[in-house]
Design an enzyme around this catalytic site. Structure first.
Site, PDB file in Angstrom:
ATOM      1  CE  LYS A  97      -2.993  -2.534  -0.486  1.00 55.11           C
ATOM      2  NZ  LYS A  97      -3.435  -2.571  -1.888  1.00 55.11           N
ATOM      3  CB  SER A  98       4.337   1.931   0.036  1.00 56.62           C
ATOM      4  OG  SER A  98       4.249   1.438   1.352  1.00 56.62           O
ATOM      5  CB  THR A 100       3.443  -1.897  -4.916  1.00 53.92           C
ATOM      6  OG1 THR A 100       3.446  -1.702  -3.512  1.00 53.92           O
ATOM      7  CG2 THR A 100       4.422  -2.955  -5.328  1.00 53.92           C
ATOM      8  CB  THR A 101      -0.346  -0.648  -8.253  1.00 57.49           C
ATOM      9  OG1 THR A 101      -0.721  -1.442  -7.124  1.00 57.49           O
ATOM     10  CG2 THR A 101      -1.084  -1.128  -9.470  1.00 57.49           C
ATOM     11  CG  HIS A 155       4.763  -6.330  -0.718  1.00 58.25           C
ATOM     12  ND1 HIS A 155       4.970  -5.046  -1.144  1.00 58.25           N
ATOM     13  CD2 HIS A 155       3.499  -6.646  -1.124  1.00 58.25           C
ATOM     14  CE1 HIS A 155       3.884  -4.610  -1.785  1.00 58.25           C
ATOM     15  NE2 HIS A 155       2.987  -5.568  -1.791  1.00 58.25           N
ATOM     16  NE  ARG A 177       0.081   6.593  -0.079  1.00 60.97           N
ATOM     17  CZ  ARG A 177      -1.103   6.133  -0.456  1.00 60.97           C
ATOM     18  NH1 ARG A 177      -1.312   4.819  -0.535  1.00 60.97           N
ATOM     19  NH2 ARG A 177      -2.088   6.950  -0.755  1.00 60.97           N
ATOM     20  CB  SER A 185      -3.925   2.653   1.467  1.00 62.74           C
ATOM     21  OG  SER A 185      -4.023   2.011   0.227  1.00 62.74           O
ATOM     22  N   GLY A 314      -5.762   7.222  -4.626  1.00 65.61           N
ATOM     23  CA  GLY A 314      -4.472   7.611  -5.199  1.00 65.61           C
ATOM     24  C   GLY A 314      -4.097   9.056  -4.906  1.00 65.61           C
TER      25      GLY A 314
END
Ligand code: PAP
Length: 346
Positions: A97-98, A100-101, A155, A177, A185, A314
């Site tokens: 949730k930092s 990555t995507t 991760h 993040r 998130s 986002g």
């Protein structure tokens, strides 16, 4: 020639037999590490599940949610035992949730910009970034290690990485993040994951376990600190860790994308800059574009996560809409203590 989907997304094309073989393989891995896992310290976490402490970090056991992005303690152990890095590999590392995507999409678009133009056939217009850049500890990768193409993600905390990643001097990009936004998130993500039929996780519980670090892949702060220390220790070397910050990427994407491209060995030429290739990549990987494309690319298997789960708002700072002033104060205090002397710009 294979279509981009067939090439990059083995999960999406798996037949029923392949599915059975995949599940059988996962069961073998779980069985292989059963004894090692059974002696580990166990603790309750949010969602009334349990996590296990391994090498200082907490993980769920068993492939507790399926898909291209599933993780578990056994998967970490299997990666440590079996993964062989090559010196030219690039790893995108993060705590969940930092960002990555987003980082996966940017790195993929940068590294493959001569292979695909940015038109409607670009893989990121139809495939979720998680299918373009595999996690080394995911089911998809453990089943099919040839799926990688030199660009991979993880991760796994720095100190638990498979030894060859460190010893062969690969490049690592880490994204961090603001922990408050990571918590919010993660909380939304977990509630989507457990679905409408289960009792939602209360924010108070999420806060408690997150701040104690007792969450899967936690503690968040220890994960950041491990990579930050490595980036400082390896500073000046070609195999250093590039340390990116989600908030800085939002503020000045052009600068951060150029930094990323240079570090992963694909710097932009003057001509490309003049042709606004950097801007095109930023646009292709924007929250709006990626979330639309990924939602359209959903695959029908019932044990695969819906792609839209990786996209929520986002934005920077949404946590203030959820956390109490006391929660913010506690999280900021932990952050100050954990990051002391490490010059982390958050
Ligand atoms: P993962 O660990 O499951 O892969 P990760 O991608 O690290 O998740 O983080 C998801 C967050 O990144 C979400 O944040 P939010 O819940 O605060 O909204 C998601 O919306 C955000 N995100 C995904 N894609 C992008 C993007 N292209 N630009 C900015 N943020 C993004």
């Amino acid at each position: 020639m294979l279509s981009p989907i067939a090439f990059y997304s083995p999960i999406a094309i798996a037949t029923e037999d392949e599915e059975k073989a995949r599940k059988a393989k996962m069961s073998i891995i779980i069985e292989r590490y059963k004894d090692r896992v059974s002696v580990l310290h166990k603790h309750k976490t949010w969602n009334n599940t349990h996590v296990y402490k391994y090498e200082g970090f907490w993980y769920h056991r068993g492939f507790w949610y399926q898909s291209n992005a599933s993780f578990s303690i056994e998967a970490v152990m299997a990666s440590q035992d079996g993964f062989q890095a090559q010196p030219t590999d690039v790893f995108l590392a993060s705590h969940p949730k930092s960002g990555t995507t987003w980082l996966k999409a940017l790195a993929f678009a940068i590294a493959n910009r001569t292979k695909f133009n940015f038109g409607p056939n670009h893989p990121l217009r139809t495939i979720c970034p998680h299918d373009c850049v595999p996690f080394i500890e995911s089911e998809a990768f453990l089943n099919n290690p040839s799926y990688a193409n030199g660009l991979m993600a993880t991760h796994i905390p720095y100190t638990s990485l498979p030894k060859s990643i460190i010893s062969c001097g690969c490049r690592i990009v880490y994204i961090c993040r603001d922990p408050k936004d990571v918590l919010i998130s993660s909380w939304h993500f977990m509630n989507k994951l457990i679905g409408n039929e289960s009792t939602p996780i209360k924010l108070e519980d999420a806060f408690e376990y997150f701040s104690k670090g007792i969450i899967t892949n936690g503690s968040f702060w220890d994960n950041v600190v491990g990579y930050r220390k490595a980036s400082l220790e390896r500073r000046g070397r070609p195999d250093t860790v590039l340390f990116l910050v989600y908030e800085e990427m939002k503020k000045d994407p052009k600068n951060e994308v150029k930094k990323l491209a240079k570090f992963i060995g694909h710097p932009f030429t003057k001509e490309e800059e003049a042709k606004r290739v950097v801007e095109e990549i930023i646009e292709l990987c924007s929250f709006e574009k990626l979330s639309n494309a990924s939602t359209n690319a959903n695959d029908e298997r019932e044990d695969t996560l819906s792609n839209e789960i990786f996209f929520r708002k986002g934005i920077v700072g949404d946590s203030v809409n959820h956390l109490t002033p006391e929660m913010i104060q506690i999280l900021d205090r932990i952050t100050r203590q954990k990051y002391e002397g490490l010059d982390i710009p958050i």
